[in-house]
Design an enzyme around this catalytic site. Sequence first.
Site, PDB file in Angstrom:
ATOM      1  N   LYS A  49       0.842  -1.205   0.000  1.00  0.00           N
ATOM      2  CA  LYS A  49       0.000   0.000   0.000  1.00  0.00           C
ATOM      3  C   LYS A  49       0.877   1.255   0.000  1.00  0.00           C
ATOM      4  O   LYS A  49       0.608   2.214  -0.727  1.00  0.00           O
ATOM      5  CB  LYS A  49      -0.947  -0.014   1.216  1.00  0.00           C
ATOM      6  N   GLN A 108      -4.910  -1.308   9.809  1.00  0.00           N
ATOM      7  CA  GLN A 108      -4.667  -2.609   9.187  1.00  0.00           C
ATOM      8  C   GLN A 108      -5.145  -3.721  10.122  1.00  0.00           C
ATOM      9  O   GLN A 108      -4.798  -3.745  11.297  1.00  0.00           O
ATOM     10  CB  GLN A 108      -3.169  -2.754   8.856  1.00  0.00           C
ATOM     11  N   ASP A 149     -11.336   2.601   4.178  1.00  0.00           N
ATOM     12  CA  ASP A 149     -11.557   1.154   4.179  1.00  0.00           C
ATOM     13  C   ASP A 149     -13.048   0.824   4.094  1.00  0.00           C
ATOM     14  O   ASP A 149     -13.417  -0.336   3.892  1.00  0.00           O
ATOM     15  CB  ASP A 149     -11.012   0.551   5.483  1.00  0.00           C
TER      16      ASP A 149
HETATM   17  N1  GUN Z   1      -6.758  -6.907   6.398  1.00  0.00           N
HETATM   18  C1  GUN Z   1      -7.050  -7.685   5.333  1.00  0.00           C
HETATM   19  N2  GUN Z   1      -7.652  -6.953   4.361  1.00  0.00           N
HETATM   20  C2  GUN Z   1      -7.723  -5.690   4.824  1.00  0.00           C
HETATM   21  C3  GUN Z   1      -8.230  -4.475   4.282  1.00  0.00           C
HETATM   22  O1  GUN Z   1      -8.758  -4.406   3.160  1.00  0.00           O
HETATM   23  N3  GUN Z   1      -8.115  -3.373   5.083  1.00  0.00           N
HETATM   24  C4  GUN Z   1      -7.555  -3.442   6.321  1.00  0.00           C
HETATM   25  N4  GUN Z   1      -7.514  -2.318   7.022  1.00  0.00           N
HETATM   26  N5  GUN Z   1      -7.091  -4.537   6.852  1.00  0.00           N
HETATM   27  C5  GUN Z   1      -7.165  -5.660   6.109  1.00  0.00           C
END
Ligand code: GUN
Length: 281
Positions: free
Chosen positions: A50, A94, A117
């Site tokens: 990311k 996350q 998100d």
């Molecule tokens: N953990 C697995 N997929 C995601 C996601 O799309 N966003 C976040 N914040 N954590 C994750």
Amino acid sequence: MNAQIIDGRKIAADIQNTLKEKIKKQTGIPGLAIIQAGDDEASTIYVRNKLRAAADVGIKAVLYKFPESVTEQELSALISSLNKDKNINGMIIQLPLPAHLDEEALIDSIDPEKDVDGFHPLNIGRLQNNSPQALIAATPKGILYLLENTHISLAGKNALVIGCSKIVGRPAAMMLIQKGCTVTMAHIQTKNLPELVKMADIVISACGCPEMVKGEWIKEGAVLIDVGINRLNGKLCGDIEFASAINKASYITPVPGGVGPMTVAMLLQNTYEAYLKQNQN
Ligand code: GUN
């Protein structure tokens, strides 16, 4: 039938190139905060991807990384300050978080306009209402983009979603309903999975079980979207048995290189959209 492979890497790269051009034309710089607690190995890889992709499109992403022992108060204080920070347009926590932290309370404390998100209850409600104001979770948004970009017609199709997490399964099902699919959701207690798969024109699997969905269950010509990122005998694989499913399906996403890159692209897209909304006069 030999399925066409949906190249998520290429589609995500195209989205990111378009974003990069749009961001160049802005006077400001969109800002994204990523909060990570602990050292979960997969999370560290996702966060690195990311950060890299954000830098590439011209989004300033900042990682706030805490040890496993971080307290809820510390994270809460950070979220409050990021909520007020004009340079931060989007923020994500996350997941998974260490077990002692209240994930729901922390997500609820994010400003919904910065919730890139799409996990805040207001955005989940907006998605349910089909509101254009919704910030939509990146993985399901990416899945819908893949389907539409591949010109797969959705109205009237039987779609099976395997796994009902708030990150993927639930929002994906909601989006498919809004596109006119007849949606079935399968989960850990579902008894007749092979029969459900046999009836599905579209299968979206997000259960995290390596190669659980067998090629012999697949309806001839079905579209298969595999969200799983698993390891089997040391090799990365999805939830769908790719080698046999490819002979039955019309389209299939590979693992890696299918849905994964789309999640990153849609997070950046959401951050850009949040930036625009926060900067309109
Ligand atoms: N953990 C697995 N997929 C995601 C996601 O799309 N966003 C976040 N914040 N954590 C994750």
